[in-house]
Enzyme design. Structure first.
Site, short mmCIF file in Angstrom:
data_model
loop_
_atom_site.label_atom_id
_atom_site.label_comp_id
_atom_site.label_asym_id
_atom_site.label_seq_id
_atom_site.Cartn_x
_atom_site.Cartn_y
_atom_site.Cartn_z
N SER A 161 -5.27 3.12 -8.69
CA SER A 161 -6.61 3.42 -7.82
C SER A 161 -7.54 3.12 -8.84
O SER A 161 -8.03 3.21 -10.42
CB SER A 161 -6.67 4.71 -7.75
OG SER A 161 -7.84 5.43 -7.09
N TYR A 174 -6.17 14.25 -8.16
CA TYR A 174 -6.00 13.17 -7.85
C TYR A 174 -6.59 11.98 -8.67
O TYR A 174 -5.74 11.31 -9.42
CB TYR A 174 -5.99 12.67 -6.62
CG TYR A 174 -6.04 11.10 -5.73
CD1 TYR A 174 -4.83 10.65 -5.46
CD2 TYR A 174 -6.65 10.35 -5.97
CE1 TYR A 174 -4.19 9.80 -5.04
CE2 TYR A 174 -6.63 8.70 -5.95
CZ TYR A 174 -5.54 8.83 -4.68
OH TYR A 174 -4.96 6.70 -4.55
P1 NAI Z 1 0.14 6.47 2.53
O1 NAI Z 1 0.18 8.01 2.84
O2 NAI Z 1 -0.05 5.63 3.40
O3 NAI Z 1 1.50 5.60 1.65
C1 NAI Z 1 2.09 6.70 0.90
C2 NAI Z 1 3.49 6.52 1.03
O4 NAI Z 1 4.56 7.37 -0.05
C3 NAI Z 1 4.35 7.50 1.95
O5 NAI Z 1 5.18 7.16 2.97
C4 NAI Z 1 5.04 9.04 2.26
O6 NAI Z 1 5.47 9.26 2.14
C5 NAI Z 1 5.34 8.32 0.62
N1 NAI Z 1 5.85 9.62 -0.61
C6 NAI Z 1 5.07 10.82 -0.95
N2 NAI Z 1 5.70 11.19 -1.37
C7 NAI Z 1 7.00 11.08 -2.38
C8 NAI Z 1 7.04 11.37 -3.14
N3 NAI Z 1 7.26 12.65 -3.58
N4 NAI Z 1 9.05 10.87 -2.64
C9 NAI Z 1 8.65 9.12 -1.89
N5 NAI Z 1 8.20 8.96 -1.65
C10 NAI Z 1 6.85 9.08 -1.14
O7 NAI Z 1 -0.64 5.96 1.64
P2 NAI Z 1 -1.11 4.61 0.87
O8 NAI Z 1 -2.69 4.66 0.32
O9 NAI Z 1 -0.24 4.04 1.32
O10 NAI Z 1 -1.21 5.02 -1.17
C11 NAI Z 1 -0.20 4.49 -2.11
C12 NAI Z 1 -0.68 4.43 -3.01
O11 NAI Z 1 -1.66 3.81 -3.33
C13 NAI Z 1 -0.45 6.08 -3.41
O12 NAI Z 1 0.29 5.68 -4.73
C14 NAI Z 1 -2.41 5.78 -3.19
O13 NAI Z 1 -2.48 6.62 -4.01
C15 NAI Z 1 -2.61 4.55 -3.38
N6 NAI Z 1 -4.01 4.14 -3.38
C16 NAI Z 1 -3.98 4.74 -2.36
C17 NAI Z 1 -5.29 3.97 -1.64
C18 NAI Z 1 -5.64 4.31 -0.46
O14 NAI Z 1 -7.31 4.47 0.03
N7 NAI Z 1 -5.53 4.20 0.56
C19 NAI Z 1 -7.14 3.78 -2.73
C20 NAI Z 1 -6.56 3.04 -4.30
C21 NAI Z 1 -5.09 3.60 -4.63
#
Ligand code: NAI
Length: 268
Positions: A161, A174
């Protein structure tokens, strides 16, 4: 071609390309039910990969699997908690037995935790963030690289991130755990140096997913305002395209990189 064990009843469309010069790959995407993970799974399927999706949320994960199949590739959803070493090991084993050797790994699952100043930040939230965002990334690297290293091939992208390279008020858990993802990326990249394997990190700025909605909502409730910069929020597909590039042979000289995808907001 990368091993297609092609078990009974598993159809293979064949013919796609992910890594240049290599026909058909097998990708594993953790957090593949979510915004960035889902867009990445679909992008990799369109590039010709069969895609396994690991996620805690079965309905979201299954939905992504259907999108991969709609793109003409084999899909496998495995309910997995990335914070649990035994589950991650079992997941990697199943993917390789059912789809073939993993050539592309997207170590992407992550959680946001709460927004609170550090003197009020709850210990249990901090602990869970360490488990999921940091130990989860370590476990994914450990179990997937254990397969890739003997084969001497494969590519990994960790979803870090812009919070891996700067501070953000109220996000102790975070920011700390995302800084650690960058550290793990650098160690793993050095541990595979001298092989054809590469480990990189993608550093998205704010992206329109459930996670950013949650953070915006928490900020609103505590009277703060979060604003997208002039460039606005990114779309999951913007990040997916860069991940797919970093996994491809076009990025064969890229290892250990911290690749920002934020419309330049972090360099200001
Ligand atoms: P999201 O919340 O839509 O997706 C995250 C997914 O990870 C969800 O489907 C959730 O069920 C799954 N998850 C959570 N804990 C878990 C676990 N213990 N085991 C397996 N699966 C698990 O969010 P997003 O934005 O798609 O996030 C994906 C990655 O991108 C994350 O690592 C987040 O930190 C990173 N990120 C997101 C940003 C944003 O603005 N949305 C910016 C920078 C990084």
């Amino acid at each position: 071609s990368q091993g297609h064990s092609g078990g009974p009843g598993v159809a293979s469309a064949g013919g796609g390309r992910l890594l240049a010069g290599e026909v058909v790959s097998v990708a594993l995407v953790t957090g593949g039910g979510g915004g960035i993970g889902r867009a990445t799974a679909v992008a990799l399927a369109r590039d010709g990969a069969d895609v396994a999706i690991a996620d805690l949320d079965s309905s979201l994960g299954e939905e992504t699997a259907r999108l991969v199949e709609a793109a003409g590739r084999r899909a496998l959803f495995l309910r997995t908690d990335v914070a649990d070493g035994a589950q991650v090991a079992a997941c990697v084993d199943r993917v390789e037995r059912q789809l073939g050797p993993i050539t592309a790994f997207v170590n992407n699952a992550g959680i946001e935790g709460v927004v609170a100043p550090i003197h009020l930040y709850p210990d249990d939230v901090f602990d869970r963030l360490l488990q999921v965002n940091t130990k989860g990334v370590f476990l994914g690297l450990k179990h997937v690289l254990a397969r890739m290293i003997p084969r001497g091939a494969g590519a990994v992208v960790n979803t870090a991130s812009t919070s891996s390279i700067r501070g953000r008020a109220g996000l102790a858990g975070y920011v700390a755990t995302k800084h650690a993802v960058l550290g793990l990326t650098r160690v793993a990249a050095l541990d595979v140096a001298g092989t054809a394997i590469r480990v990189n990190a993608v550093l998205p700025g704010p992206v329109e997913t459930r996670m950013i909605e949650s953070l915006d909502e928490q900020a609103r409730r505590s009277g703060g305002i979060r604003r997208a910069g002039a460039a606005g929020y990114g779309k999951p597909e913007d990040i997916a395209d860069v991940i797919a590039f970093l996994l491809s042979d076009k990025a064969k000289h890229v290892n250990g990189a911290a690749w920002t995808v934020d419309s330049g907001t972090t360099i200001a």
